[in-house]
Design a protein around this motif. Structure first.
Motif, PDB file in Angstrom:
ATOM      1  N   SER A   1       3.247   9.031   0.656  1.00  0.00           N
ATOM      2  CA  SER A   1       3.534   8.403  -0.634  1.00  0.00           C
ATOM      3  C   SER A   1       2.948   7.000  -0.700  1.00  0.00           C
ATOM      4  CB  SER A   1       5.045   8.360  -0.892  1.00  0.00           C
ATOM      5  OG  SER A   1       5.528   9.655  -1.157  1.00  0.00           O
ATOM      6  N   SER A   2       3.011   6.265   0.403  1.00  0.00           N
ATOM      7  CA  SER A   2       2.401   4.932   0.443  1.00  0.00           C
ATOM      8  C   SER A   2       0.891   5.018   0.234  1.00  0.00           C
ATOM      9  CB  SER A   2       2.691   4.240   1.780  1.00  0.00           C
ATOM     10  OG  SER A   2       4.039   3.892   1.868  1.00  0.00           O
TER      11      SER A   2
ATOM     12  N   LEU B   1       0.276   5.583  -3.392  1.00  0.00           N
ATOM     13  CA  LEU B   1       0.423   4.333  -4.141  1.00  0.00           C
ATOM     14  C   LEU B   1      -0.823   3.468  -3.990  1.00  0.00           C
ATOM     15  CD1 LEU B   1       4.108   3.179  -3.540  1.00  0.00           C
ATOM     16  CD2 LEU B   1       3.058   3.920  -5.669  1.00  0.00           C
TER      17      LEU B   1
ATOM     18  N   ASP C   1      -3.230   2.179  -6.975  1.00  0.00           N
ATOM     19  CA  ASP C   1      -3.550   0.766  -7.147  1.00  0.00           C
ATOM     20  C   ASP C   1      -5.052   0.530  -7.104  1.00  0.00           C
ATOM     21  OD1 ASP C   1      -0.861   0.210  -7.407  1.00  0.00           O
ATOM     22  OD2 ASP C   1      -0.623  -0.471  -5.333  1.00  0.00           O
TER      23      ASP C   1
ATOM     24  N   ARG D   1       2.214   6.524 -11.226  1.00  0.00           N
ATOM     25  CA  ARG D   1       2.454   5.622 -10.108  1.00  0.00           C
ATOM     26  C   ARG D   1       3.956   5.364  -9.959  1.00  0.00           C
ATOM     27  NH1 ARG D   1       3.600   0.822  -8.300  1.00  0.00           N
ATOM     28  NH2 ARG D   1       2.325  -0.160  -6.688  1.00  0.00           N
ATOM     29  N   ASP D   2       4.649   5.199 -11.069  1.00  0.00           N
ATOM     30  CA  ASP D   2       6.096   4.961 -11.027  1.00  0.00           C
ATOM     31  C   ASP D   2       6.827   6.126 -10.351  1.00  0.00           C
ATOM     32  OD1 ASP D   2       5.659   2.555 -12.330  1.00  0.00           O
ATOM     33  OD2 ASP D   2       6.340   3.291 -14.288  1.00  0.00           O
TER      34      ASP D   2
ATOM     35  N   THR E   1       6.317   5.880  -6.689  1.00  0.00           N
ATOM     36  CA  THR E   1       7.174   4.809  -6.192  1.00  0.00           C
ATOM     37  C   THR E   1       8.604   5.315  -6.002  1.00  0.00           C
ATOM     38  OG1 THR E   1       5.808   3.138  -7.273  1.00  0.00           O
ATOM     39  CG2 THR E   1       8.051   2.481  -6.673  1.00  0.00           C
TER      40      THR E   1
ATOM     41  N   LEU F   1       8.717   7.441  -2.891  1.00  0.00           N
ATOM     42  CA  LEU F   1       8.736   6.599  -1.695  1.00  0.00           C
ATOM     43  C   LEU F   1      10.120   6.014  -1.480  1.00  0.00           C
ATOM     44  CD1 LEU F   1       7.277   5.278   0.659  1.00  0.00           C
ATOM     45  CD2 LEU F   1       6.518   3.483  -0.915  1.00  0.00           C
ATOM     46  N   ARG F   2      10.740   5.567  -2.550  1.00  0.00           N
ATOM     47  CA  ARG F   2      12.092   5.008  -2.450  1.00  0.00           C
ATOM     48  C   ARG F   2      13.073   6.061  -1.937  1.00  0.00           C
ATOM     49  NH1 ARG F   2      12.888   3.608  -7.577  1.00  0.00           N
ATOM     50  NH2 ARG F   2      11.425   1.896  -7.319  1.00  0.00           N
TER      51      ARG F   2
END
Length: 176
Positions: free
Chosen positions: A60-61, A64, A68, A85-86, A89, A92-93
């Motif tokens: 996931s990183s 991201l 970006d 992207r959200d 994120t 990942l969280r």
């Protein structure tokens, strides 16, 4: 559909599907993993679950970082790619949530390779296609790990794989 160039997500069913994917992701952010028997019935200790979770977080990183880099290389895509992207994120969280309480502040959980900036195709359409391929690859990897994951983590990984596959499909609606 207009004949001009579009920088947004198409209207209609795909937009509703994106909204459904967002809602699914919101529901996932409360999921956490626990040790126990894997989905295949094998015992999977907390260490194995942590390793699976961290590998998924690294994927996931990396996604991201790719979003970006794509937004930086093609600023006109930043807005249309923001909802995608959200969602990554939020994934990942959800993956790092359980590690946050027990991890050292600087252990790099979920961090991508340092200094490793993804290559972005020069054409916006190619860049979006590369994002879709990365989403598919991450989804497929999550599916491959299900048999080794404890039930809670397997459910999370399966849901993230489904959301990633949906994102890969919906990225086809992004016009550059």
């Amino acid at each position: 559909m207009s004949t001009g160039v579009s920088f947004g997500i198409s209207t209609g069913v795909p937009r509703r599907a994106l909204l459904a994917s967002c809602l699914l992701t919101g529901a996932l952010t409360g999921c956490t993993s626990s040790g126990g028997a894997g989905a295949g019935g094998r015992a999977a200790g907390p260490g194995a679950a942590t390793g699976l979770r961290r590998r998924a977080a690294r994927a996931s990183s990396a996604l991201l970082a790719r979003y970006d880099a794509t937004s930086a290389a093609h600023p006109a895509l930043a807005g249309p790619l923001a909802p995608f992207r959200d969602i990554v994120t939020a994934h990942l969280r959800a993956l790092t949530e359980a590690d946050a309480a027990s991890a050292a502040p600087d252990d790099g959980v979920g961090a991508g390779p340092e200094g490793d900036v993804p290559r972005v195709p020069g054409e916006p359409a190619g860049a979006v296609s590369a994002l879709a391929a990365a989403e598919r690859q991450a989804a497929e990897e999550r599916l491959r790990t299900l048999a080794d994951a404890p039930p809670e983590l397997a459910r999370l990984l399966a849901a993230l794989a489904a959301a990633g596959a949906a994102q890969a499909h919906l990225l086809g609606e992004v016009r550059a």
